[in-house]
Design an enzyme around this catalytic site. Structure first.
Site, PDB file in Angstrom:
ATOM      1  N   CYS A 328     -15.187  19.883   9.256  1.00 41.77           N
ATOM      2  CA  CYS A 328     -14.391  20.427   8.151  1.00 41.77           C
ATOM      3  C   CYS A 328     -15.221  20.497   6.856  1.00 41.77           C
ATOM      4  CB  CYS A 328     -13.115  19.611   7.965  1.00 41.77           C
ATOM      5  SG  CYS A 328     -11.819  20.480   7.041  1.00 41.77           S
ATOM      6  N   HIS A 452     -10.636  18.938  13.712  1.00 36.98           N
ATOM      7  CA  HIS A 452     -10.443  17.490  13.611  1.00 36.98           C
ATOM      8  C   HIS A 452      -9.976  16.938  14.952  1.00 36.98           C
ATOM      9  CE1 HIS A 452     -10.984  17.153   9.303  1.00 36.98           C
ATOM     10  NE2 HIS A 452     -10.138  18.144   9.102  1.00 36.98           N
TER      11      HIS A 452
END
Length: 517
Positions: A328, A452
């Site tokens: 991310c 994630h």
């Protein structure tokens, strides 16, 4: 109508989250439909539900303990700090906007209808709801307009268990001082006290328990032992940040000031002979087998922090022969440029680390989605990921593209998967509809992804550790390894066993019955 019980604490990190999880597990074991609820949570660790809504990881952990699917109603208000005095405010899974602490303090009572709506949603489907407070109910400067501690207990007519942390000392002062600072109607809601994280011989503590009950006029319903557990906890209070020991396979995670979703690495911490260290200085990086750049709530500010303290330069040097893995915000940092035309973070444009052929533009809209699929063909350091199943979720305010795909500032063509010295795009094919997502970019030893929880499912964690061991020329014993899902369920059972043995559960059930009358 669901029965309710609330767990409040004398301070942050008193152990509220785990006590709630333990109670959820016990109620589940006893045959009840149970759900956790926290009206307002402040955390940088968040999760995306199947509906694409955002919620705090602590309530996800508690939902897992309860054996139910996490839903945003379990955490209707999530505050994600962006600065020391401001946060992004998320209401029932959707971004409301950024607010200063003062503005939010004035505004928050307007969110009571949203809290009630979320609670009623849970109430329809459950027998018991276990509510978690935040911080301490004795923060008298915050009592006005309270929506998370005694204000919420009053709103939902919930009996309260008050938890104190003996491990840090002063537990009697914590509990008695909290009771003294409560208004009389609030004190009457406290039906039981819990001394948490106790180590040693309980008989030595017994005289203090008697005095505590005499002075506080509230029974002590539990002395819960300090338990060695591997369960996801709240972000900045995590003891995992203090780990320094290096295992046979050593993974260094960069701990920048605004680190978020570090639970992405929890699965790797459970593998024998593997160490996961959190590093915030050049002198502590040493010679890891893999470097991880995790998520960040402010990518540009955290990249600047790495640039100023020398970590960026050292990581770029080590990337020549060490796997570097960005998730991310860390993925965004690894690229060539980060642009912020809408002032989502700091505005302007910033040079990235230049380890991936990627350009990121921060967007006003937040991407929130779960990802399920299969990796396409991958060459390079992580070729062992090819064909592996992947499951996780995306939550980010930016869009990242292969820099080779950019034609001009107005037109971007879809990148093609390639494998050359500059880099290549990682494709993940969605199992549901066959669509292809461009969820990552590789370049030599460097990899970045928006997904994630990418290592949590299947065998990716084991595969990764095997790759690192082979590169190092060592052999790990993975014969006794169980899935991460199984491991977590065992931890929840261990937690429930410890809580059940050390608490008067008959008294707790009596509180639930009385509250329902």
């Amino acid at each position: 109508m669901a029965k309710v019980i609330m767990v409040q604490g004398t301070m942050s990190n008193a152990g509220k989250s785990l006590i709630v999880a333990g109670l959820c597990r016990i109620f589940k074991q006893d045959g009840y439909r149970v759900a956790p609820f926290k009206s307002q949570n402040m955390a940088l660790n968040s999760f995306i539900t199947k509906e694409g809504l955002e919620m705090g990881r602590a309530q996800v952990m508690q939902a897992e303990a309860a054996g139910v699917e996490p839903v945003a109603a379990m955490n209707p208000i999530l505050l994600k700090p962006t600065t020391h005095v401001g946060s992004q405010v998320i209401v029932n899974g959707e971004v409301l906007g950024n607010m200063s602490a003062r503005d939010y303090f004035v505004y928050k009572k307007q969110l009571i209808p949203e809290i009630k709506k979320a609670f009623r949603e849970l109430e329809r489907d459950n027998d018991i709801i276990v509510i978690e407070g935040a911080g301490s109910p004795a923060e008298i400067n915050l009592r006005e307009n309270d929506i998370v501690n005694m204000g919420l207990a009053e709103l939902l007519d919930a009996p309260v268990l008050l938890v104190g942390d003996i491990d840090r000392g002063g537990v009697f002062a914590q509990l008695l001082g909290t009771l003294m600072l409560l208004e009389e109607p609030e004190k009457e809601r406290v039906k039981g006290l819990i001394i948490n994280k106790f180590r040693g011989d309980k008989t030595i503590l017994d005289p203090g328990v008697v005095m505590l009950e005499e002075r506080g006029h509230v029974p002590v319903v539990g002395v819960v032992p300090y338990m060695e557990l591997s369960i996801d906890d709240e972000d900045s209070l995590s003891s995992r940040f203090d780990r320094r020991e290096e295992g046979l396979i050593d993974i260094a995670v960069i701990r920048y000031p605004r680190i978020s979703n570090f639970t992405d690495l929890s699965v790797l911490e459970q593998i024998g002979q593997v160490s996961v260290r959190y590093v915030d200085s050049v002198r502590d990086l040493h010679h890891p087998d893999m470097i991880v750049l995790p998520g960040s709530k402010n990518t540009m500010a955290d990249l600047k922090w790495m640039r100023e303290n020398g970590l960026e330069a050292l990581i770029k040097k080590k990337a020549q022969d060490t796997i570097v893995f960005g998730i991310c915000g860390g993925y965004q940092m690894l690229g060539e440029t980060i642009r912020d035309p809408y002032q989502v973070e700091n505005g302007g444009s910033m040079k990235g680390m230049g380890l991936l052929p990627a350009v990121t533009e921060l967007k006003q809209e937040k991407t929130r989605t779960q990802v399920t699929g299969t990796f396409g063909e991958i060459s390079g350091a992580l070729s062992g990921f090819s064909g592996k199943s992947v499951r996780g979720y995306e939550i980010h305010m930016g869009s990242t593209v292969d820099s080779e795909s950019i034609v001009d500032s107005e037109n971007v063509r879809q990148p093609e998967s390639r494998s050359d010295k500059k880099g290549y795009v990682c494709r993940i094919q969605n199992e549901a509809d066959g669509s292809v997502k461009y969820d990552g970019i590789f370049s030599g030893n460097v990899y970045g992804t928006y997904v994630h929880g990418i290592f949590d499912e299947g065998t990716l964690a084991e595969t990764l550790v095997g790759i690192l061991a082979a590169r190092k020329g060592v052999v790990l014993d993975t014969g006794q390894m169980i899935s991460y899902g199984q491991f977590k369920q065992m931890q929840y059972d261990k937690l429930a066993d410890g809580v059940r043995k050390s608490m008067d559960m008959e008294a707790v059930y009596a509180m639930l019955r009385e509250a329902a009358i």
